[in-house]
Scaffold this motif. Sequence first.
Motif, mmCIF file in Angstrom:
data_model
loop_
_atom_site.group_PDB
_atom_site.id
_atom_site.type_symbol
_atom_site.label_atom_id
_atom_site.label_comp_id
_atom_site.label_asym_id
_atom_site.label_seq_id
_atom_site.Cartn_x
_atom_site.Cartn_y
_atom_site.Cartn_z
ATOM 1 N N ARG A 126 -4.196 52.921 -45.325
ATOM 2 C CA ARG A 126 -5.559 52.812 -45.848
ATOM 3 C C ARG A 126 -5.583 52.389 -47.316
ATOM 4 N N ARG A 127 -4.421 52.056 -47.873
ATOM 5 C CA ARG A 127 -4.410 51.577 -49.253
ATOM 6 C C ARG A 127 -5.139 50.249 -49.345
ATOM 7 N N PRO A 128 -5.934 50.077 -50.379
ATOM 8 C CA PRO A 128 -6.756 48.850 -50.447
ATOM 9 C C PRO A 128 -5.975 47.671 -51.007
ATOM 10 N N ASN A 129 -6.292 46.469 -50.469
ATOM 11 C CA ASN A 129 -5.886 45.188 -51.048
ATOM 12 C C ASN A 129 -4.394 45.132 -51.343
ATOM 13 N N VAL A 130 -4.066 44.769 -52.563
ATOM 14 C CA VAL A 130 -2.670 44.574 -52.929
ATOM 15 C C VAL A 130 -1.895 45.883 -53.016
ATOM 16 N N GLU A 131 -2.602 46.990 -52.970
ATOM 17 C CA GLU A 131 -1.912 48.280 -52.965
ATOM 18 C C GLU A 131 -1.131 48.503 -51.674
ATOM 19 N N LEU A 132 -1.396 47.667 -50.659
ATOM 20 C CA LEU A 132 -0.602 47.746 -49.432
ATOM 21 C C LEU A 132 0.777 47.149 -49.707
ATOM 22 N N CYS A 133 1.531 47.806 -50.494
ATOM 23 C CA CYS A 133 2.839 47.332 -50.946
ATOM 24 C C CYS A 133 3.918 47.967 -50.072
ATOM 25 N N ARG A 134 4.857 47.148 -49.680
ATOM 26 C CA ARG A 134 5.994 47.680 -48.926
ATOM 27 C C ARG A 134 7.033 48.184 -49.923
ATOM 28 N N ASP A 135 6.718 49.305 -50.511
ATOM 29 C CA ASP A 135 7.526 49.888 -51.571
ATOM 30 C C ASP A 135 8.663 50.719 -50.970
ATOM 31 N N PRO A 136 9.537 51.261 -51.814
ATOM 32 C CA PRO A 136 10.633 52.098 -51.292
ATOM 33 C C PRO A 136 10.149 53.264 -50.460
ATOM 34 N N VAL A 137 8.969 53.793 -50.805
ATOM 35 C CA VAL A 137 8.422 54.904 -50.006
ATOM 36 C C VAL A 137 8.157 54.436 -48.582
ATOM 37 N N GLN A 138 7.559 53.226 -48.484
ATOM 38 C CA GLN A 138 7.269 52.688 -47.143
ATOM 39 C C GLN A 138 8.562 52.477 -46.368
ATOM 40 N N HIS A 139 9.562 51.891 -47.039
ATOM 41 C CA HIS A 139 10.847 51.681 -46.372
ATOM 42 C C HIS A 139 11.455 53.007 -45.920
ATOM 43 N N ARG A 140 11.384 53.997 -46.801
ATOM 44 C CA ARG A 140 12.007 55.288 -46.459
ATOM 45 C C ARG A 140 11.260 55.977 -45.338
ATOM 46 N N LEU A 141 9.914 55.860 -45.341
ATOM 47 C CA LEU A 141 9.142 56.465 -44.246
ATOM 48 C C LEU A 141 9.496 55.809 -42.915
ATOM 49 N N VAL A 142 9.596 54.469 -42.938
ATOM 50 C CA VAL A 142 9.961 53.775 -41.699
ATOM 51 C C VAL A 142 11.375 54.183 -41.263
ATOM 52 N N GLU A 143 12.292 54.287 -42.248
ATOM 53 C CA GLU A 143 13.632 54.722 -41.904
ATOM 54 C C GLU A 143 13.629 56.154 -41.361
ATOM 55 N N GLU A 144 12.768 56.994 -41.959
ATOM 56 C CA GLU A 144 12.687 58.372 -41.480
ATOM 57 C C GLU A 144 12.221 58.427 -40.033
ATOM 58 N N VAL A 145 11.188 57.621 -39.734
ATOM 59 C CA VAL A 145 10.710 57.581 -38.347
ATOM 60 C C VAL A 145 11.816 57.099 -37.421
ATOM 61 N N GLY A 146 12.539 56.041 -37.864
ATOM 62 C CA GLY A 146 13.629 55.541 -37.038
ATOM 63 C C GLY A 146 14.731 56.576 -36.846
ATOM 64 N N GLU A 147 15.060 57.306 -37.932
ATOM 65 C CA GLU A 147 16.102 58.321 -37.819
ATOM 66 C C GLU A 147 15.693 59.439 -36.869
ATOM 67 N N ILE A 148 14.444 59.901 -37.026
ATOM 68 C CA ILE A 148 13.982 60.981 -36.138
ATOM 69 C C ILE A 148 13.939 60.486 -34.704
ATOM 70 N N THR A 149 13.468 59.234 -34.543
ATOM 71 C CA THR A 149 13.404 58.679 -33.184
ATOM 72 C C THR A 149 14.793 58.584 -32.572
ATOM 73 N N ASP A 150 15.763 58.078 -33.369
ATOM 74 C CA ASP A 150 17.130 57.990 -32.860
ATOM 75 C C ASP A 150 17.678 59.370 -32.519
#
Length: 506
Positions: free
Chosen positions: A422-446
């Motif tokens: 829900r971050r607006p406009n350019v705030e939708l940044c694929r920052d390290p937090v986003q990468h880590r969250l995606v990795e966390e989901v992948g790790e938990i899923t694995d």
Amino acid sequence: MEYLGHTQTASYMTGPRMNAGQTYHLPSIGTMHSSLKSFDTYPAPSPMRRSLTTLPWRPSTYYQTAKVNPGTALTRSMPDPMSGRSALNELDALKVPPVFAAARNALYTRFTPNDWASSNQGNYLASDRVRAGAERLRLDTVRMCRETDDKTKRSQTDVGKRLGERVGDITFWKTELNHETDNMISEINALNEAKRIMEKALQETENPLHISQECLYNREKRQCIDLVHDNPERELIREVDVIKRCQERMRNTIEKASVQLGLDRAAQHELETDHRDKQIAESLDTTCHGVRNVSRGMNFHNGVHRIDNTVSVPETWARFSNDNVQRSQSERAASKQMRNELESVLNACANEMWNQWNAVNVNLNNRVQESTDARNRLQTHLSKVLQEIFDMEKNIELLKKSIQDKIAPMQVAHTRLDIRTRRPNVELCRDPVQHRLVEEVGEITDTVEALQAKLRDAENALQQLLRTKSALEADLAVKNNSLFIDREKCLAMRKTFPMSPRIVSL
């Protein structure tokens, strides 16, 4: 003397400075009269910039664009060749009115007629050029508008035609898929029935096997010299082998039929999925075919033309449905062959067991053999299997609890990702937090998948243990019961064959 604020009409000499003793004279009144009628009175231009301070409302460029040096004709007396006197001597004693002085000075600030004509001609040419360019632009605009309108209409008509053709293609393949699905459903039902009959026959083979084993158990109780390996015993062993071999053939055939049923259902699922997808695609394309410029619900979808989520082309699309139909046809052919194999295996096993049963009855003279060691071993294995079942159940509970513990972290990670979307406009940044969250989901899923795989393995092992337990208990019960039956009713039980030689005729 001029009043303050009035236009200065004083005249200034712009020619060369005269020496002392030279006289300054005005031109003849007669020669200037016609010129004065066509000019207005303007102040003489001043070469001195400081004089402009008295005329703040007059721009300096007006006084400095056209400077005329009158020369010596109007500022110096010219001698008369006849009389030797100056031509202006007669006017020396006259005073020139200020208005004539202003007109005379205005002569030096005007453009020439050639300049005036050149300016007008330039304006005419510029007007013609601008109007010609504007006319060409208008004609090009009208032509472009017509061409774009025609092109848009042709494109829209072509798209509508192609949509209609596409709907026709989808309808054709949908009909083919529907027909093939009906045939596959009929074949699956027939194979299910044949498999059910084979499973029933397999269950019925347990009775002759049970009787043969009871006879062998009874002969095991013989003592001393009676414990001989005679012909009836060999025939009983051969009978057990025949029955088990037939059972194995039946089980293999049933497994092959189950695999074939799985393939048939997979082909049916592919057909139904393809049919369902084509039904949805047909509905959507029909809706698109019916959309017009005046239809309701039209709207802009920015960037939709740059989205290319297609996964096939017309050739691969048609080949996909054709492959599904061909796969279904091949599976139906294999299914028919499997039904024939079920029939042949069933009849062959029934005849073989019947012949062996008659051979055992001829050679049997109340000689059977029983192995008590086998019963003891069975009981030992059964106790071990029961203990292993108990341990495996505890292991399964541990795995389930571990998987359940991963739900909360997964929900937290998903919730964080959902909130960050829900971050607006350019705030939708694929920052390290986003990468880590995606990795966390992948790790938990694995992790969960690994635990679930381990849980499936544990459950499969438990099922195998339970099946082994059931088999051991059944075999042990057979052996325990045979000890009593072989002593009392062995020969009585073998008077009739407990199953029909030809169970079914497909």
